[in-house]
Every structure is written in structure tokens, then in C-alpha cells.
Write a protein that holds these residues in place. Structure first.
Motif, PDB file in Angstrom:
ATOM      1  N   ARG A 197     -38.505  31.811  54.009  1.00 26.33           N
ATOM      2  CA  ARG A 197     -37.603  32.787  53.780  1.00 26.33           C
ATOM      3  C   ARG A 197     -36.900  32.811  52.513  1.00 26.33           C
ATOM      4  O   ARG A 197     -35.972  33.812  52.196  1.00 26.33           O
ATOM      5  CB  ARG A 197     -36.709  33.232  55.036  1.00 26.33           C
ATOM      6  CG  ARG A 197     -37.435  33.463  56.260  1.00 26.33           C
ATOM      7  CD  ARG A 197     -38.039  34.736  56.300  1.00 26.33           C
ATOM      8  NE  ARG A 197     -38.652  35.559  57.492  1.00 26.33           N
ATOM      9  CZ  ARG A 197     -39.981  34.895  57.631  1.00 26.33           C
ATOM     10  NH1 ARG A 197     -40.762  34.362  56.815  1.00 26.33           N
ATOM     11  NH2 ARG A 197     -40.759  35.509  58.917  1.00 26.33           N
ATOM     12  N   TYR A 214     -36.283  33.980  61.863  1.00 27.42           N
ATOM     13  CA  TYR A 214     -37.561  33.337  61.697  1.00 27.42           C
ATOM     14  C   TYR A 214     -38.313  32.416  62.593  1.00 27.42           C
ATOM     15  O   TYR A 214     -39.164  32.432  62.920  1.00 27.42           O
ATOM     16  CB  TYR A 214     -37.584  32.691  60.233  1.00 27.42           C
ATOM     17  CG  TYR A 214     -38.749  31.562  59.903  1.00 27.42           C
ATOM     18  CD1 TYR A 214     -40.085  32.361  59.811  1.00 27.42           C
ATOM     19  CD2 TYR A 214     -38.317  30.473  59.530  1.00 27.42           C
ATOM     20  CE1 TYR A 214     -41.265  31.697  59.282  1.00 27.42           C
ATOM     21  CE2 TYR A 214     -39.548  29.689  59.242  1.00 27.42           C
ATOM     22  CZ  TYR A 214     -40.666  30.046  59.122  1.00 27.42           C
ATOM     23  OH  TYR A 214     -41.965  29.472  58.864  1.00 27.42           O
ATOM     24  N   THR A 241     -41.375  33.261  64.850  1.00 28.29           N
ATOM     25  CA  THR A 241     -42.591  32.322  64.904  1.00 28.29           C
ATOM     26  C   THR A 241     -42.924  31.630  66.218  1.00 28.29           C
ATOM     27  O   THR A 241     -44.288  31.739  66.402  1.00 28.29           O
ATOM     28  CB  THR A 241     -42.234  31.102  63.987  1.00 28.29           C
ATOM     29  OG1 THR A 241     -41.996  31.295  62.627  1.00 28.29           O
ATOM     30  CG2 THR A 241     -43.144  29.889  63.994  1.00 28.29           C
TER      31      THR A 241
END
Length: 232
Positions: free
Chosen positions: A146, A158, A162
Motif C-alpha cells: 500500500r 489491507y 487480503t
């Protein structure tokens, strides 16, 4: 405290011992305590470049901070010193409690991932891999994906993106209050590992970690005790 299903581990200092870098600072600055000054400045400037909308990798920033401290202390930092720092940062040993604690958590059904400011290493093993701890984790995530350093909210989100989980399913495990605060801001739980030089922050009005423990063995004991017991 709700029991998390996903434990998100910081790497540098939480799992790996940055004290292994002390001999370089003792030799070059005459005082191994400059290691802590270097790491504090590294974290400070990582946050600064993120707030300023810039990005360089953590090792690149760490090299620059070493040269900056050299100038401040009137110490000549050589290219070899920079190489030693880079190599040392990639070969830090695990804390002695780390493997036992991680094994207990994994064996009791917790999902384990890492989230580190350090980028992947294209030229060889990462520090986590070198330490022997990498096999405990289903994902080894880096803020490099990121291009922002912790505690930017995007890097914690994130993790959720994920893994396909909600923030409330996650607990950040870190030796740094700035990391736990960042994770809590997006809805994670938090566990603070009070490694040397990393006590809690006693400030009213800021969220406190749900758990404050001395090491990963204690973390495992506390978290395993919160899981519902299945009757045979």
C-alpha cells in the motif's frame, strides 16, 4: 473481550530482537543506546513520509536515518556501516518466547499473519524467514503493498481485504502502542507485548489494548483461556 479469530503480528521488535544490532551502534557511536534513538527516528520518519504523501522502503529510510544520526553525533558513517546495518536488519534472531507462543496459538486454532513495515526482500530471505518463524504464518504481509507505513489505516484494512475478514475478527499484536492505536482505529482488537523499552502509554482518552502481556507465551495462555471449551 471478544476472542479474535485472526492474530496480526508486527515483526520488528515484536517477534524479532533488534537488540542484535546493538554492537554496530556501540562500535560506531560508543554507546549501544543509540540503537534505540535510531529506531525511534526511523519510526518517526516513516510516519512523516506517509503523512506527507511520499514513500521509500523501510530499509532505505533506515540507511538515511543512520547517516543523519552520524551527522548529528559527528560520527563518520561509511558505506560498510550501512551494509552492516542492512544485513543485520535481515538477520535479527527471534525472541526466545516467540516460537513457543506462536506454536500454541496455531495449535489452538488461531489464524496467524504478519504485517510489517519492512518490504519483501527480492534478493533472499526476509528477516522473518531467516529467523525460522515464517512457517507459523499463513500470510506475510507488508505495508509496501500500500506504499504507506503503519499506523496508516489503509495498511490494516489491507489485511482484512487480503484475508476476507472484518476488522472485528482481528487482533493486532505489537510491541508498540503506535501500532496498536492504528489498528484499533479501524476496529481491530489489540495486544501489547511489553518488550524492553516498550511500556503501555498511560493517556486518558486513548484506547487501551485489551491485553498487555510480557511475551508471546503469556499472550497464548491468555488468549487460549478465552476460547470456548468443547464438551466431549
Amino acid at each position: 473481550m471478544a476472542t479474535p479469530s485472526v492474530l496480526v503480528f508486527d515483526v520488528n521488535e515484536t517477534l524479532l530482537d533488534i537488540g542484535s544490532l546493538a554492537p554496530l551502534f556501540a562500535e560506531r557511536f560508543g554507546d549501544e543506546r543509540v540503537l534505540r534513538e535510531w529506531f525511534a527516528q526511523l519510526v518517526l520518519y516513516s510516519m512523516t513520509v506517509t503523512l506527507a504523501g511520499s514513500y521509500v522502503t523501510f530499509p532505505t529510510l533506515g540507511q538515511g536515518v543512520l547517516r543523519m544520526l552520524g551527522a548529528a553525533h559527528r560520527v563518520d558513517i561509511t558505506d560498510n556501516d550501512v551494509r552492516r546495518l542492512t544485513t543485520g536488519f535481515l538477520t535479527m534472531p527471534a525472541h526466545p518466547d516467540a516460537a513457543d507462543g506462536l506454536a500454541a496459538l496455531r495449535d489452538n486454532g488461531f489464524r496467524l499473519v504478519t504485517l510489517t513495515n519492512s518490504p519483501p526482500n527480492p534478493d533472499g530471505p526476509t528477516a522473518l524467514q531467516h529467523s525460522g518463524l515464517a512457517g507459523f504464518f499463513e500470510h506475510q504481509l507488508s505495508v509496501d503493498a500500500r506504499r504507506a507505513f503503519k499506523p496508516a489505516p489503509a495498511v490494516y484494512r489491507y489485511v482484512c481485504e487480503t484475508l476476507g475478514v472484518a476488522p472485528t475478527e482481528c487482533m493486532m499484536v505489537a510491541a508498540h502502542v503506535w501500532d496498536t492505536l492504528g489498528a484499533q482505529h479501524v476496529g481491530f482488537g489489540a495486544a501489547l507485548i511489553t518488550r524492553r523499552g516498550n511500556p503501555p502509554l498511560p493517556v486518558d482518552g486513548l484506547p487501551k489494548p485489551e491485553l498487555v502481556v510480557s511475551d508471546l507465551r503469556e499472550l497464548a495462555e491468555r488468549l487460549i483461556a478465552t476460547r470456548p471449551r468443547m464438551d466431549n
